[in-house]
Scaffold this active site. Sequence first.
Site, PDB file in Angstrom:
ATOM      1  N   ASP A  63       0.836  -1.200   0.000  1.00  0.00           N
ATOM      2  CA  ASP A  63       0.000   0.000   0.000  1.00  0.00           C
ATOM      3  C   ASP A  63       0.877   1.260   0.000  1.00  0.00           C
ATOM      4  O   ASP A  63       1.949   1.271   0.622  1.00  0.00           O
ATOM      5  CB  ASP A  63      -0.873  -0.055   1.269  1.00  0.00           C
ATOM      6  N   THR A 106      -8.574   1.591   9.497  1.00  0.00           N
ATOM      7  CA  THR A 106      -8.891   2.090  10.844  1.00  0.00           C
ATOM      8  C   THR A 106      -9.876   1.175  11.585  1.00  0.00           C
ATOM      9  O   THR A 106      -9.689   0.864  12.771  1.00  0.00           O
ATOM     10  CB  THR A 106      -9.497   3.508  10.758  1.00  0.00           C
TER      11      THR A 106
HETATM   12 ZN   LIG Z   1      -4.869   4.580   1.672  1.00  0.00          ZN
END
Ligand SMILES: [Zn+2]
Length: 289
Positions: A81, A236
Site C-alpha cells: 500500500d 482504521t
Molecule cells: Zn490509503
Amino acid sequence: MRARLNDVVAGELADGGAVPALTCYDFTTALAVVGAAEEAGQPVILLVAPKTAAGPGGMRLISALRGLADAASVPVLVQLDHAADPQLILAAATAGADSVLADGSSLEPAANAAFVAGVVRSLAGLDIVVEAELGALPGDEDDASAAAEADPAAGMTDPALVAGFLAASGAGLLAVAVGNVHGNYKGEPHLDWNRLGAVKAAAGTVPLVLHGASGLDEADLARAAAAGIGKVNINTELRTSTLAAVAEALPGMQAAGQNMLGLLGVWRGSAAATAAWALELLRPGTRNL
Ligand SMILES: [Zn+2]
C-alpha cells in the site's frame, strides 16, 4: 488461491460488489482476514503498509502472506500500500506481492504519472498490477487521529485529468479522492457522488479504488460499490476493533497463566469479525439500492 487482481476486481464489479482490502500489520491479522474470506466464499486483498514493508522483517511478512494467499480456498491477493520508494516497490514485488500502490499523489499530476509509469516499467514481466492515486487523500494511513483536522475538500480528484493520467501512467487501478479521508472523519463524511461519476466515466475500464472507507456509513459504502468502486481499503476499522478486543482480554489472559495463545485467539476472532463485516457489506449481488 492465486488470481490476477484486475480479474478479481472486475468479477466483483460486474455484479455490483467490491473487493475489500484490509491492512495487515502482522500474520495473525492476515490469518483472520483470510479465514473470514474463506468462510464468506469471497476474494480479499491483504494490504501491507509501507512502514511495515520497510520495517523489520517486512519482506518476510510479504512472503508469508504470499504463502497464506496461495493456500487459501478463495482468491487472496497481497498488495503493498502507498509506496513512494521505487526500491521498496521492487523488493515487495520480488517478495511476492501481486500489486503495489505507486503513490505519487504528493506530486503534480504530470510528475505523478511519470513516477507511476516508471514503476510500471520497472515491474515489466513480473505480472504486477500497479495502482495509482490521483488527487491527494487527507490524513495518515497509520494514525487514525491525524485526519481530525484534515479538509477532505482539498485535493479531490479532477475528472478532467483522469483519462490523460491513466494513459500516461499505465496504472491498472485508480485510487480516487472524492471526499474520503484516511483515519477518522471530522464530522459527517460527504462523498462527492457527481465527481465520482465523472471520474468513473473518464476512467473507462480501469477500476476505481476507495481508500479511507472506515467511518463511512454502510449505505455510502454500498453506494460507492454500485457507482463503480471495485476495491475498498479498510484499515482504521480493523485496528480499532482489534486493539479494543485485545485491551479488554489482556488482564484476564495475564491472570490465566500468561495465556498468549488465548490472547491471539481473541485477536483473530475480532479481526475475523471485522473482515466478515466488510466482506458482507461489499458482497456482489446482495444489495438493495
Ligand atoms: Zn490509503
